[in-house]
Design an enzyme around this catalytic site. Sequence first.
Site, PDB file in Angstrom:
ATOM      1  N   LYS A 110       0.833  -1.217   0.000  1.00  0.00           N
ATOM      2  CA  LYS A 110       0.000   0.000   0.000  1.00  0.00           C
ATOM      3  C   LYS A 110       0.863   1.260   0.000  1.00  0.00           C
ATOM      4  O   LYS A 110       0.449   2.285  -0.535  1.00  0.00           O
ATOM      5  CB  LYS A 110      -0.958  -0.008   1.193  1.00  0.00           C
TER       6      LYS A 110
ATOM      7  N   LYS B  19      -9.832  -4.705  -5.515  1.00  0.00           N
ATOM      8  CA  LYS B  19     -10.805  -3.698  -5.925  1.00  0.00           C
ATOM      9  C   LYS B  19     -10.167  -2.349  -6.192  1.00  0.00           C
ATOM     10  O   LYS B  19     -10.799  -1.468  -6.759  1.00  0.00           O
ATOM     11  CB  LYS B  19     -11.932  -3.604  -4.907  1.00  0.00           C
TER      12      LYS B  19
ATOM     13  N   LYS C  37      -3.074 -10.861  -6.721  1.00  0.00           N
ATOM     14  CA  LYS C  37      -4.449 -11.091  -6.245  1.00  0.00           C
ATOM     15  C   LYS C  37      -5.423 -10.093  -6.870  1.00  0.00           C
ATOM     16  O   LYS C  37      -5.045  -8.960  -7.191  1.00  0.00           O
ATOM     17  CB  LYS C  37      -4.510 -11.038  -4.711  1.00  0.00           C
TER      18      LYS C  37
HETATM   19  P1  ATP Z   1      -7.949  -3.655  -1.490  1.00  0.00           P
HETATM   20  O1  ATP Z   1      -7.942  -4.547  -2.691  1.00  0.00           O
HETATM   21  O2  ATP Z   1      -8.447  -2.291  -1.754  1.00  0.00           O
HETATM   22  O3  ATP Z   1      -6.693  -3.706  -0.703  1.00  0.00           O
HETATM   23  P2  ATP Z   1      -9.285  -5.725  -0.164  1.00  0.00           P
HETATM   24  O4  ATP Z   1     -10.412  -6.181  -1.018  1.00  0.00           O
HETATM   25  O5  ATP Z   1      -8.064  -6.545  -0.099  1.00  0.00           O
HETATM   26  O6  ATP Z   1      -9.023  -4.227  -0.523  1.00  0.00           O
HETATM   27  P3  ATP Z   1     -11.033  -5.805   2.108  1.00  0.00           P
HETATM   28  O7  ATP Z   1     -12.196  -5.200   1.455  1.00  0.00           O
HETATM   29  O8  ATP Z   1     -10.936  -5.375   3.509  1.00  0.00           O
HETATM   30  O9  ATP Z   1      -9.693  -5.515   1.350  1.00  0.00           O
HETATM   31  O10 ATP Z   1     -11.104  -7.380   2.044  1.00  0.00           O
HETATM   32  C1  ATP Z   1     -12.187  -8.044   2.581  1.00  0.00           C
HETATM   33  C2  ATP Z   1     -11.965  -9.523   2.580  1.00  0.00           C
HETATM   34  O11 ATP Z   1     -11.835 -10.020   1.249  1.00  0.00           O
HETATM   35  C3  ATP Z   1     -10.688  -9.963   3.312  1.00  0.00           C
HETATM   36  O12 ATP Z   1     -10.995 -11.119   4.075  1.00  0.00           O
HETATM   37  C4  ATP Z   1      -9.740 -10.312   2.203  1.00  0.00           C
HETATM   38  O13 ATP Z   1      -8.800 -11.289   2.590  1.00  0.00           O
HETATM   39  C5  ATP Z   1     -10.684 -10.850   1.155  1.00  0.00           C
HETATM   40  N1  ATP Z   1     -10.121 -10.731  -0.178  1.00  0.00           N
HETATM   41  C6  ATP Z   1      -9.769  -9.580  -0.812  1.00  0.00           C
HETATM   42  N2  ATP Z   1      -9.291  -9.843  -2.044  1.00  0.00           N
HETATM   43  C7  ATP Z   1      -9.319 -11.202  -2.182  1.00  0.00           C
HETATM   44  C8  ATP Z   1      -8.945 -12.096  -3.235  1.00  0.00           C
HETATM   45  N3  ATP Z   1      -8.443 -11.644  -4.374  1.00  0.00           N
HETATM   46  N4  ATP Z   1      -9.114 -13.423  -3.042  1.00  0.00           N
HETATM   47  C9  ATP Z   1      -9.636 -13.893  -1.879  1.00  0.00           C
HETATM   48  N5  ATP Z   1     -10.006 -13.101  -0.858  1.00  0.00           N
HETATM   49  C10 ATP Z   1      -9.855 -11.773  -0.996  1.00  0.00           C
END
Ligand code: ATP
Length: 337
Positions: free
Chosen positions: A118, A203, A200
């Site tokens: 980040k 969003k 990964k």
């Molecule tokens: P950003 O991508 O902006 O960093 P994020 O989607 O990783 O945000 P959160 O919205 O807090 O962050 O994630 C919510 C949940 O979704 C967490 O449990 C995270 O581990 C899961 N998650 C996020 N991206 C993935 C992915 N690509 N595959 C599986 N789980 C995910």
Amino acid sequence: MEAETVKKKRIFSGIQPTGTLTLGNYIGALRNFKLLEDEYDCVYSIVDLHAITVRQNPTELRKACLRVMSLYLAVGLSPEKSLLYFQSHVPQHAELNWVLGCFTYMGELNRMTQFKDKSQKHADNINAGLYTYPVLMAADILLYMSDLVPVGADQKQHLEISRDIAERFNKIYGDTFVVPEPYIGKVGGRVMSLQDPTRKMSKSDPEDTYVAMLDSADVIRKKIRRAITDSDSEVRYDPENKPGVSNLMSIMATITGKTMDEIALEYGSKGYGVFKDAVADCIIAELEPIQKRFNEIITDKAYLQQVMTVSAERASNIAYRTMLKVRRKIGLAALKL
Ligand code: ATP
Ligand code: LTN
């Protein structure tokens, strides 16, 4: 003799109201929230204080908060069974964050890979909140004496630091916190980007790299058809040599419950076009009913308000009790009103 009522174990998890939730958030987290709801006593937060570690537009943030709450309800989470509330409505999260920060070493925080990622993405705003983000996450989990935390694989390191902080505190002050275990799906714990399947799905990346939970059927099909695969044409699970195809297979496997062998047998030699259409079909079939419910819920502001108020009050009661215990253990003077 009366049947003994066995106390359910507690689950805590949270999702940040940033941008739009993706298929990665759904498969890695939200879907499991629902699957675990009956077996556990669940606390599902919308972690808005975590969201402000990167700069947010206030109007957009407010909207995103209600969207995530509506998605919690649209996947079928029940406000009667689970607590569905905003982190900022329970001030003890911030209070415990401060206390636990005094039991966390900078050396530990320096190792966090999410902070490194980040900081690169937001080089103009490497703030202290971004750095201590894992402490607030530990506070979220420990505040509710949580046994299990369903998350995607990317959060494993944060879970480990939460466990370390809990164990350290317990060692100094005696048994106080429950040491939480992660719950990460064997398949689907890490959904990969459609355009770079070695990273990964996120969003905060460009639109064509992810499927959003609220994308229309046409958009989902287009994005899956354009997903990067390889020049071979065999549908076979081999994450190292065929990361794109393997990612699509994992998505299909979690949604349909089929094994990788079954998928390989069914689509192995039919070519990527047929396979990708089948992947798009199963994603659309899974998301369409959720989207329909979402569209009804998001306009019902009174209902959303009621859910968040009732849950925040119940969450506050638990959080208040934990903080009383923590304050007593560390030696803060009791305030008797
Ligand atoms: P950003 O991508 O902006 O960093 P994020 O989607 O990783 O945000 P959160 O919205 O807090 O962050 O994630 C919510 C949940 O979704 C967490 O449990 C995270 O581990 C899961 N998650 C996020 N991206 C993935 C992915 N690509 N595959 C599986 N789980 C995910
Ligand atoms: N850091 C998590 C979101 C999060 C969380 C939590 C997850 C904040 N607090 C407590 C589980 C438990 C992320 O996915 N980015």
